[in-house]
Design a protein around this motif. Structure first.
Motif, mmCIF file in Angstrom:
data_model
loop_
_atom_site.group_PDB
_atom_site.id
_atom_site.type_symbol
_atom_site.label_atom_id
_atom_site.label_comp_id
_atom_site.label_asym_id
_atom_site.label_seq_id
_atom_site.Cartn_x
_atom_site.Cartn_y
_atom_site.Cartn_z
ATOM 1 N N THR A 1 -4.795 2.132 -8.683
ATOM 2 C CA THR A 1 -4.564 3.491 -8.200
ATOM 3 C C THR A 1 -5.893 4.232 -8.064
ATOM 4 O O THR A 1 -6.840 3.977 -8.804
ATOM 5 C CB THR A 1 -3.631 4.287 -9.142
ATOM 6 N N ARG A 2 -5.922 5.151 -7.127
ATOM 7 C CA ARG A 2 -7.087 6.035 -6.984
ATOM 8 C C ARG A 2 -6.590 7.439 -6.675
ATOM 9 O O ARG A 2 -5.760 7.630 -5.793
ATOM 10 C CB ARG A 2 -8.028 5.549 -5.882
ATOM 11 N N LEU A 3 -7.114 8.408 -7.415
ATOM 12 C CA LEU A 3 -6.783 9.818 -7.219
ATOM 13 C C LEU A 3 -8.065 10.563 -6.888
ATOM 14 O O LEU A 3 -9.007 10.584 -7.687
ATOM 15 C CB LEU A 3 -6.151 10.401 -8.488
ATOM 16 N N THR A 4 -8.124 11.165 -5.694
ATOM 17 C CA THR A 4 -9.288 11.954 -5.297
ATOM 18 C C THR A 4 -8.829 13.364 -4.945
ATOM 19 O O THR A 4 -7.825 13.552 -4.260
ATOM 20 C CB THR A 4 -10.014 11.336 -4.090
ATOM 21 N N VAL A 5 -9.565 14.340 -5.430
ATOM 22 C CA VAL A 5 -9.230 15.745 -5.198
ATOM 23 C C VAL A 5 -10.488 16.477 -4.747
ATOM 24 O O VAL A 5 -11.539 16.374 -5.391
ATOM 25 C CB VAL A 5 -8.661 16.405 -6.471
ATOM 26 N N HIS A 6 -10.378 17.207 -3.630
ATOM 27 C CA HIS A 6 -11.444 18.074 -3.154
ATOM 28 C C HIS A 6 -10.940 19.514 -3.155
ATOM 29 O O HIS A 6 -9.802 19.786 -2.761
ATOM 30 C CB HIS A 6 -11.888 17.681 -1.749
ATOM 31 N N ARG A 7 -11.798 20.413 -3.590
ATOM 32 C CA ARG A 7 -11.467 21.845 -3.597
ATOM 33 C C ARG A 7 -12.520 22.583 -2.807
ATOM 34 O O ARG A 7 -13.718 22.457 -3.084
ATOM 35 C CB ARG A 7 -11.397 22.372 -5.032
ATOM 36 N N ALA A 8 -12.084 23.349 -1.806
ATOM 37 C CA ALA A 8 -13.001 24.072 -0.926
ATOM 38 C C ALA A 8 -14.053 23.126 -0.346
ATOM 39 O O ALA A 8 -15.230 23.486 -0.209
ATOM 40 C CB ALA A 8 -13.657 25.234 -1.664
ATOM 41 N N LEU B 1 0.308 -3.705 -5.909
ATOM 42 C CA LEU B 1 0.355 -2.409 -5.243
ATOM 43 C C LEU B 1 -0.994 -1.718 -5.364
ATOM 44 O O LEU B 1 -1.582 -1.670 -6.447
ATOM 45 C CB LEU B 1 1.435 -1.517 -5.862
ATOM 46 N N ARG B 2 -1.446 -1.188 -4.228
ATOM 47 C CA ARG B 2 -2.613 -0.307 -4.200
ATOM 48 C C ARG B 2 -2.119 1.079 -3.792
ATOM 49 O O ARG B 2 -1.614 1.257 -2.687
ATOM 50 C CB ARG B 2 -3.669 -0.808 -3.213
ATOM 51 N N MET B 3 -2.283 2.023 -4.687
ATOM 52 C CA MET B 3 -1.788 3.389 -4.449
ATOM 53 C C MET B 3 -2.960 4.354 -4.397
ATOM 54 O O MET B 3 -3.822 4.348 -5.285
ATOM 55 C CB MET B 3 -0.820 3.803 -5.552
ATOM 56 N N ARG B 4 -3.006 5.165 -3.350
ATOM 57 C CA ARG B 4 -4.070 6.146 -3.185
ATOM 58 C C ARG B 4 -3.469 7.529 -2.984
ATOM 59 O O ARG B 4 -2.601 7.717 -2.133
ATOM 60 C CB ARG B 4 -4.957 5.784 -2.002
ATOM 61 N N THR B 5 -3.939 8.477 -3.780
ATOM 62 C CA THR B 5 -3.503 9.863 -3.655
ATOM 63 C C THR B 5 -4.727 10.707 -3.336
ATOM 64 O O THR B 5 -5.689 10.731 -4.111
ATOM 65 C CB THR B 5 -2.846 10.366 -4.944
ATOM 66 N N GLY B 6 -4.700 11.385 -2.202
ATOM 67 C CA GLY B 6 -5.800 12.257 -1.798
ATOM 68 C C GLY B 6 -5.320 13.682 -1.653
ATOM 69 O O GLY B 6 -4.294 13.944 -1.014
ATOM 70 N N VAL B 7 -6.051 14.625 -2.251
ATOM 71 C CA VAL B 7 -5.659 16.030 -2.259
ATOM 72 C C VAL B 7 -6.794 16.884 -1.709
ATOM 73 O O VAL B 7 -7.947 16.737 -2.124
ATOM 74 C CB VAL B 7 -5.301 16.503 -3.682
ATOM 75 N N GLN B 8 -6.450 17.775 -0.784
ATOM 76 C CA GLN B 8 -7.396 18.752 -0.248
ATOM 77 C C GLN B 8 -6.895 20.146 -0.582
ATOM 78 O O GLN B 8 -5.808 20.542 -0.152
ATOM 79 C CB GLN B 8 -7.529 18.586 1.269
ATOM 80 N N LEU B 9 -7.679 20.897 -1.358
ATOM 81 C CA LEU B 9 -7.283 22.227 -1.810
ATOM 82 C C LEU B 9 -8.200 23.294 -1.225
ATOM 83 O O LEU B 9 -9.422 23.132 -1.201
ATOM 84 C CB LEU B 9 -7.365 22.321 -3.341
ATOM 85 N N ALA B 10 -7.591 24.392 -0.783
ATOM 86 C CA ALA B 10 -8.381 25.566 -0.441
ATOM 87 C C ALA B 10 -8.886 26.225 -1.727
ATOM 88 O O ALA B 10 -8.426 25.912 -2.839
ATOM 89 C CB ALA B 10 -7.541 26.553 0.367
ATOM 90 N N GLY C 1 0.831 -1.192 0.000
ATOM 91 C CA GLY C 1 0.000 0.000 0.000
ATOM 92 C C GLY C 1 0.870 1.248 0.000
ATOM 93 O O GLY C 1 1.894 1.303 0.688
ATOM 94 N N TYR C 2 0.492 2.228 -0.789
ATOM 95 C CA TYR C 2 1.245 3.490 -0.868
ATOM 96 C C TYR C 2 0.218 4.612 -0.857
ATOM 97 O O TYR C 2 -0.535 4.798 -1.815
ATOM 98 C CB TYR C 2 2.063 3.502 -2.155
ATOM 99 N N ASP C 3 0.160 5.366 0.246
ATOM 100 C CA ASP C 3 -0.830 6.426 0.412
ATOM 101 C C ASP C 3 -0.152 7.780 0.414
ATOM 102 O O ASP C 3 0.819 8.002 1.154
ATOM 103 C CB ASP C 3 -1.590 6.250 1.731
ATOM 104 N N ILE C 4 -0.670 8.688 -0.405
ATOM 105 C CA ILE C 4 -0.129 10.044 -0.505
ATOM 106 C C ILE C 4 -1.236 11.018 -0.139
ATOM 107 O O ILE C 4 -2.320 10.990 -0.739
ATOM 108 C CB ILE C 4 0.406 10.325 -1.917
ATOM 109 N N SER C 5 -0.976 11.875 0.845
ATOM 110 C CA SER C 5 -1.952 12.859 1.299
ATOM 111 C C SER C 5 -1.360 14.254 1.106
ATOM 112 O O SER C 5 -0.302 14.569 1.661
ATOM 113 C CB SER C 5 -2.298 12.645 2.776
#
Length: 246
Positions: free
Chosen positions: A148-155, A114-123, A86-90
């Motif tokens: 792989t999973r890429l999730t992005v949240h903005r505001a 490999l399960r890779m997860r990238t999570g992004v929190q943006l102002a 597992g490889y998690d990126i925050s």
């Protein structure tokens, strides 16, 4: 024996109050041009292996500008256990801050999982340039299993949620004409910039194997496939220079 490790960086306008490395993940401050602070991920040992749990956390606080890259490609390798690694990126980017997340390729070696997860929190006023590249197998070998999973949240609102799966055990057709068409390199370039509110990019093809997709928000996503890592990087670099000024 499996490895569990987390590396963490906190960037502020005037420096890096936190630069914490762990296990195979070594973070080093490196020379950068312009107004960016640059941090490079340097692999201290072979990882991720089957069963490993690795994580990188980056917090770019109000007004800071951080460029993160890596010194070499990450190679997912088989381990002594059949469990997937597992490889998690925050990633978090505050008001008026900017993050350029530009690591080298992730290579899925034969027999690895490999399960890779990238999570992004943006102002709301944050800026982001994010590149991900997956190479399916080393030269002349079959790919491992990669999800792989890429999730992005903005505001606080969803901007992007994308999942990709390749290799043994992935849903049928992943290597067919509707997905990779025999290519062994796939990548994404995500750019988020409040300036796109006034000048949103138009959807279009970029060459024969890449496409630009505007998102619901001041952002666009370039998705590309290519026969190898070099061709993929050239595609994404050209898109970044053309669409976001490099």
């Amino acid at each position: 024996m499996s490895v569990r490790a987390t590396a963490r960086v906190v960037a502020e306008r005037d420096g890096l109050p936190v630069l914490q490395s762990d296990g195979p993940l070594a973070l080093r401050r490196t020379r950068a041009g312009g107004a960016y602070t640059r941090v490079t991920v340097v692999g201290a040992m072979s990882a991720p292996l089957g069963g490993d749990r690795l994580a990188i956390e980056a917090d770019v606080r109000e007004g800071a500008r951080l460029h993160m890259d890596s010194a070499a490609a990450t190679v997912a390798l088989p381990g002594r256990t059949r469990r997937a690694a597992g490889y998690d990126i925050s990633l978090g980017v505050g008001e008026g801050a900017e993050l350029r997340w530009l690591p080298e390729q992730l290579i899925s070696a034969r027999g690895s999982g490999l399960r890779m997860r990238t999570g992004v929190q943006l102002a709301a006023t944050a800026r982001l340039v994010l590149r991900e590249e997956q190479i399916l197998g080393r030269h002349g070998e079959e790919t491992g299993t990669l999800a792989t999973r890429l999730t992005v949240h903005r505001a606080g609102r969803p901007l992007l949620d994308q999942e990709l799966s390749f290799g043994p055990g992935a849903p049928g057709g992943w290597d067919g004409g509707a997905v990779l068409g025999g290519h062994r390199a796939v990548g994404q370039l995500l750019v988020v910039d409040p300036g796109f509110d006034d000048r949103p990019p138009e959807p279009r093809r970029l060459g024969e194997t890449a496409v630009l997709t505007p998102l619901v928000g001041p952002a666009f996503l370039v998705t590309a496939v290519a026969p190898d890592a070099l061709c993929l990087r050239r595609l994404l670099d050209a898109a970044l220079i053309d669409l976001a000024g490099g």
